[in-house]
Enzyme design. Structure first.
Site, PDB file in Angstrom:
ATOM      1  N   GLU A 157       6.384  79.063  41.955  1.00 53.85           N
ATOM      2  CA  GLU A 157       5.256  79.009  43.089  1.00 53.85           C
ATOM      3  C   GLU A 157       5.463  77.978  44.279  1.00 53.85           C
ATOM      4  O   GLU A 157       4.830  77.699  44.957  1.00 53.85           O
ATOM      5  CB  GLU A 157       4.111  78.630  42.353  1.00 53.85           C
ATOM      6  N   ASP A 216      23.779  87.615  72.252  1.00 48.75           N
ATOM      7  CA  ASP A 216      22.952  87.898  71.306  1.00 48.75           C
ATOM      8  C   ASP A 216      21.857  88.686  71.507  1.00 48.75           C
ATOM      9  O   ASP A 216      21.277  88.455  72.340  1.00 48.75           O
ATOM     10  CB  ASP A 216      22.658  86.657  70.240  1.00 48.75           C
TER      11      ASP A 216
END
Ligand SMILES: Nc1nc2cc(Br)ccc2s1
Length: 241
Positions: A114, A171
């Site tokens: 977790e 990009d």
């Protein structure tokens, strides 16, 4: 000097791909150094325990703070950014990748279960920047895959790693928009033709067409990106598209 990437994980073998291909070559050329460390090396019990039950109850286990502090004290150069992948993190972006690529290196802490006791990030912030980031709105079984993604995004921005600088500058997301469609030979393929403008040689028309394709695709797939554009990024005509 080479960019130093360090990863602390309980699954060091998961990070083996970092030695392949792009990263492998960059590492060989001394542009980047990669070190993967097994968190269990810093445990002190015979079972090499890294997790324990959560205070306050709840499902799953939490990673104990002490092994992490010992590991980070040993591997993290003072002032080096600690990156903690977590589904509860800020979204990882190309801007973060560019910012991090300009720093001397990074240390990644891969959580499992977790997550890691929150005090580790709080304590680590005393010795340098800490970035709790997520790579997407889905929950993985651990931070290792996120580290592979972020390492690739950052290292390809390091000077000298990607041959063609232009391809980095242009990009997708570089101008805040999505990249439009790309084509290569043959011009006619299984009944699908390349848009004629791309074969016209009219570079102004090609640039206009590409910009329009980016805008249309961004509006259709990522309208959130349009909202984030700076003032004046779109002409009045483009806003009408
Ligand atoms: N999207 C993400 N999911 C996860 C799960 C764990 Br467990 C650790 C890091 C991350 S980042």
């Amino acid at each position: 000097s080479s960019f130093l990437i360090q990863v602390v994980t309980i699954f060091p073998e998961y990070l083996a791909p970092l030695r392949q291909s792009l990263l492998g070559k960059a590492a060989e050329r001394g542009l980047v150094d990669i070190a993967v460390h097994d968190l269990r090396a810093w445990t002190d019990d015979v079972h090499r325990t890294v997790d324990d039950a959560p205070y306050g109850g709840g499902p799953g286990m939490v990673m104990r703070p002490e092994p992490w502090a010992r590991a980070l004290e040993e591997v993290r150069p003072p002032g080096t950014r600690l990156v903690v992948p977590t589904p509860a993190g800020r979204p990882f972006t190309q801007a973060m990748a560019a910012e991090w690529a300009a720093e001397p290196g990074l240390v990644f802490a891969c959580g499992r279960y977790e997550g890691i006791d929150q005090r580790v990030a709080d304590w680590a912030a005393e010795a340098g920047p800490v970035s709790e980031v997520s790579i997407g709105d889905y929950v993985l079984a651990g931070g290792e895959s996120a580290v592979l993604v972020m390492v690739e995004a950052v290292t390809r921005l390091l000077p000298g790693v990607v041959g063609n600088r232009e391809s980095v500058e242009f990009d997708s997301h570089a101008d805040g928009l999505l990249e439009g469609p790309s084509y290569t030979r043959p011009a006619s393929w299984r009944g699908h033709d390349v848009p004629p403008v791309l074969l016209s040689g009219d570079h102004a028309a090609i640039a206009r067409w590409r910009r329009e394709q980016s805008l249309r695709r961004t509006a259709a797939r990522r309208p959130d990106l349009l909202l984030r554009l700076p003032e004046g990024a779109l002409t009045e005509a483009e806003r009408q598209l």
